[in-house]
Scaffold this active site. Structure first.
Site, PDB file in Angstrom:
ATOM      1  N   SER A  21      53.033  62.211  15.898  1.00 25.96           N
ATOM      2  CA  SER A  21      53.480  61.003  16.523  1.00 25.96           C
ATOM      3  C   SER A  21      54.606  60.264  15.688  1.00 25.96           C
ATOM      4  CB  SER A  21      52.349  59.980  16.629  1.00 25.96           C
ATOM      5  OG  SER A  21      52.519  59.027  17.780  1.00 25.96           O
ATOM      6  N   ASN A  22      54.734  59.083  15.763  1.00 31.45           N
ATOM      7  CA  ASN A  22      55.839  58.337  15.308  1.00 31.45           C
ATOM      8  C   ASN A  22      55.432  56.928  14.847  1.00 31.45           C
ATOM      9  OD1 ASN A  22      56.596  56.485  17.287  1.00 31.45           O
ATOM     10  ND2 ASN A  22      57.084  58.692  18.104  1.00 31.45           N
ATOM     11  N   ARG A  23      56.172  56.191  14.251  1.00 33.88           N
ATOM     12  CA  ARG A  23      55.778  54.855  13.795  1.00 33.88           C
ATOM     13  C   ARG A  23      56.066  53.501  14.837  1.00 33.88           C
ATOM     14  NH1 ARG A  23      58.821  53.346   8.301  1.00 33.88           N
ATOM     15  NH2 ARG A  23      57.562  51.561   8.765  1.00 33.88           N
ATOM     16  N   ALA A 106      58.981  55.108  22.230  1.00 28.31           N
ATOM     17  CA  ALA A 106      59.494  56.330  21.184  1.00 28.31           C
ATOM     18  C   ALA A 106      58.872  57.605  21.422  1.00 28.31           C
ATOM     19  CB  ALA A 106      59.166  55.679  19.783  1.00 28.31           C
TER      20      ALA A 106
END
Ligand code: CTP
Length: 231
Positions: A21-23, A106
């Site tokens: 995943s991402n932030r 995102a």
């Protein structure tokens, strides 16, 4: 207007306990949904997994354990998704009935080729290689369905912000793109503020450091103006 807004990251599973995943915290997309609903727009919010109180809980001041897949509060219907493929399906499902799409999510660009059904054990291995596959580009996939709808994208960059934003505006057939340098102080992930530049095909508007809610208001001002002028 009827607005379709995406928020948060997507998660791409690797095994039952792990994901890529991402932030993204979802704060920008949720701020857009709240600001749009307060202006009387009808919002469908497609949300990846976020740790924010849901809009309806935030509105009532209570934090709930229960997170239904589809929930609604005044002017906002929330659809919860996990992967990029789920988000694409939800966007496709709600696109026909919206006047504008704001892709604040995102979206993870890669997913593991193989998803293990059981927890992957490390055994004696000291290194490990994951094979990844592209997820669908949601904006590019739905571009043929755009018609008269307004599409707004985001570009979170660490370098070449202006060039990258203009490339994405063109390649993703967007009316506006909201770009930010996520390494700048007060901008980017997990913070309450953002410093963005809004591009369209002819202009760029650099905004000062603002709360994400105020950034949302400025984006909605631009969207409403485009809608009024017929772009
Ligand atoms: N986006 C999308 N589908 C994806 C990835 C991104 O629709 N699979 C959308 C995002 O929601 C955002 C815009 O495209 O509105 C730009 O996303 P970004 O991650 O900045 O760009 P990428 O297309 O992933 O390009 P790059 O990897 O070159 O940064």
């Amino acid at each position: 207007m009827r607005l379709l807004i995406t928020a948060g990251p997507t998660r791409e599973p690797l095994d039952p306990v792990r994901f890529l995943s991402n932030r993204s915290s979802g704060k920008m997309g949720y701020a857009l949904a709240a600001a749009a609903a307060a202006r009387g727009h009808e919002v469908t919010l497609v949300s990846g997994p976020v740790a924010l109180p849901s809009l309806e809980d935030a509105a009532s001041g209570r934090i709930s354990e229960k997170r239904p897949e589809v929930a609604s509060t005044k002017n906002v219907q929330i659809v919860r998704v996990v992967t990029a493929a789920d988000m694409l399906a939800a966007v496709k499902q709600h696109l026909a009935t919206c006047d504008a799409l704001i892709m604040a999510a995102a979206v993870a660009d890669w997913r593991p080729v193989r998803v293990a059904r059981r927890k992957m054990k490390k055994g004696e291995a000291q290194t490990m290689t994951l094979e990844l596959k592209r997820t669908p580009d949601i904006l590019k996939t739905i571009a043929p369905l755009k018609g008269q709808k307004l599409f707004i994208g985001f570009a979170a960059e660490t370098h070449n912000v202006r060039a990258e934003a203009k490339r994405k505006l063109r390649e993703k057939n967007l009316d506006l793109i909201v770009a930010n340098d996520v390494t700048a102080p007060g901008a980017g992930f997990e913070v309450e503020t953002n410093r963005v530049t809004i591009f369209d095909a002819h202009s760029e508007e650099q905004l000062p450091l603002l709360s994400k809610r105020d950034v949302a208001e400025r984006i909605l001002d631009r969207l409403e103006a485009k809608r009024k002028s017929g772009r």
